[in-house]
Write an enzyme that holds these catalytic residues in place. Structure first.
Site, short mmCIF file in Angstrom:
data_model
loop_
_atom_site.label_atom_id
_atom_site.label_comp_id
_atom_site.label_asym_id
_atom_site.label_seq_id
_atom_site.Cartn_x
_atom_site.Cartn_y
_atom_site.Cartn_z
N SER A 1 39.45 48.71 43.84
CA SER A 1 40.36 48.57 44.98
C SER A 1 41.56 49.50 44.85
O SER A 1 42.03 49.77 43.73
CB SER A 1 40.85 47.13 45.02
OG SER A 1 41.94 47.01 45.91
N TYR B 1 45.22 40.24 41.46
CA TYR B 1 44.01 40.81 42.04
C TYR B 1 43.83 42.26 41.58
O TYR B 1 42.78 42.64 41.05
CB TYR B 1 44.06 40.73 43.58
CG TYR B 1 42.97 41.54 44.21
CD1 TYR B 1 41.64 41.18 44.06
CD2 TYR B 1 43.26 42.71 44.92
CE1 TYR B 1 40.63 41.94 44.61
CE2 TYR B 1 42.25 43.48 45.46
CZ TYR B 1 40.94 43.10 45.31
OH TYR B 1 39.94 43.87 45.83
N LYS C 1 40.99 44.08 38.94
CA LYS C 1 40.13 45.22 39.31
C LYS C 1 40.31 46.37 38.31
O LYS C 1 39.34 47.05 37.94
CB LYS C 1 40.44 45.68 40.73
CG LYS C 1 39.91 44.73 41.78
CD LYS C 1 38.39 44.74 41.81
CE LYS C 1 37.80 43.65 42.65
NZ LYS C 1 36.33 43.62 42.61
#
Ligand code: UDP
Length: 324
Positions: A117, A141, A145
């Site tokens: 991402s 998050y 990643k």
């Protein structure tokens, strides 16, 4: 022999598009998904309902279907939720990836495409962000990643695993209504929802250091994103392949411009309200796409209008409302 790709998260919005792109390119696909957010209605290939954490199940699935590579999309992806529940994100995005890599090692599956991402970059300090820009994620998050990329890179060094990590920018649109995004946490669906309720959308912050004061993002059509997976797979024929690619359009649109596009496409008059900025929102994140276009010859083919148009017309209630 045809390739058979195991698509984890293949019942999801992006995963279902990836499965279609693989098939269009002449490969077979098998989906594994725990259906936590996925929809079985999207799956029209062999399907295993299960959790990636169960590496024996995953390894058995790989052997049973003679899997030749994995596209790993099964993950949690909501920034705000990741701040409330970091353990869930580390477990599902990092621990489960370790389990997947364990299964791949046992079943001797040596090719992986990983959904990473743009959140790995965090606060961006240049108009275009290239893959070599410092990675300083600002939420769990994005951290999970980035850790995922490190895990894969280290496993690749140790075992010869070939991989491509794709750093998705802001994904939107749909190739067909039945594959539409059911999530309601991103800008375009949130604008639709506001219109649906008879409300006006809220812009999170109007004083950002951007031309119109609203945040700027790089929107990429999900079909183009899915095709980037197929292009990345072709690059895994090379021994030692280890790639990181931005997947965006290389062009920014402000939140206000996106809302104007929704107004145009829907025929509704929209007067957005400017609310407080969302904590931790970078002002501008736009991909430098030179690497993926040069290395893979991949180029996006759909523009923002098509993203908004396809997403809007995938919403039956709104289509009838706009006609009425
Ligand atoms: N945004 C907004 N209003 C909304 C939803 C999102 O102004 O109702 C903004 C958000 O602050 C960000 C951009 O739209 O600048 C894209 O947000 P999204 O959550 O879709 O993706 P992100 O770029 O945060 O991953």
């Amino acid at each position: 022999m045809r390739d058979t790709w195991l698509v984890s998260g293949g019942a999801g919005y992006i995963g279902a598009h990836v499965v279609r792109s693989l098939q269009a390119a002449g490969a077979d696909a098998v989906v594994i998904d725990d259906l936590s957010t996925g929809d079985i209605g999207r799956v029209q290939v062999p399907f295993v309902e299960g959790d990636i954490a169960d590496w024996r199940l995953v390894a058995d699935t790989m052997r049973q279907y003679r899997i030749t590579g994995v596209v790993h999309l099964a993950a949690d992806k909501q920034v705000e939720e990741s701040m409330r529940e970091p353990l869930t994100y580390y477990r599902r995005n990092v621990v489960n990836l370790m389990q997947l890599l364990t299964a791949m090692a046992h079943a001797e599956v040596g090719r992986l495409v990983f959904s990473s991402s743009a959140a790995v970059y965090g606060m961006v300090d240049s108009p275009l962000v290239g893959e070599d820009h410092p990675t300083r994620p600002i939420n769990p998050y994005g951290e999970t990643k980035l850790i995922g990329e490190w895990l894969i890179r280290d496993q690749a060094r140790a075992t010869g695993l070939r991989f491509a990590a794709l750093r998705y920018f802001n994904v939107a649109g749909t190739a067909s209504p039945e594959l539409a995004d059911l999530g309601r946490t991103n800008l375009i669906p949130m604008v639709f929802d506001a219109l649906d309720r008879g409300d006006q959308p809220v812009i999170f912050g109007g004083q950002h250091p951007t031309p119109d004061g609203t945040c700027v993002r790089d929107f990429i059509h999900v079909q183009d994103l899915a095709d980037a997976h197929v292009a990345a797979i072709a690059a895994l024929d090379e021994p030692g392949a280890s790639h990181v690619f931005n997947v965006g359009c290389g062009r920014g649109y402000s939140v206000r411009e996106v809302i104007e596009m929704v107004a145009e496409v829907s025929g509704r008059s929209i007067e957005p309200r400017v609310g407080a900025a969302r904590p931790g929102d970078p002002a501008m994140v736009v991909a430098d796409t030179a690497r993926i276009s040069r290395t893979l010859g991949w180029h996006p083919r759909h523009d923002l209008r098509e993203m908004v148009r396809s997403a809007w017309h995938a919403q039956p209630r709104q289509v009838s409302a706009s006609r009425g």
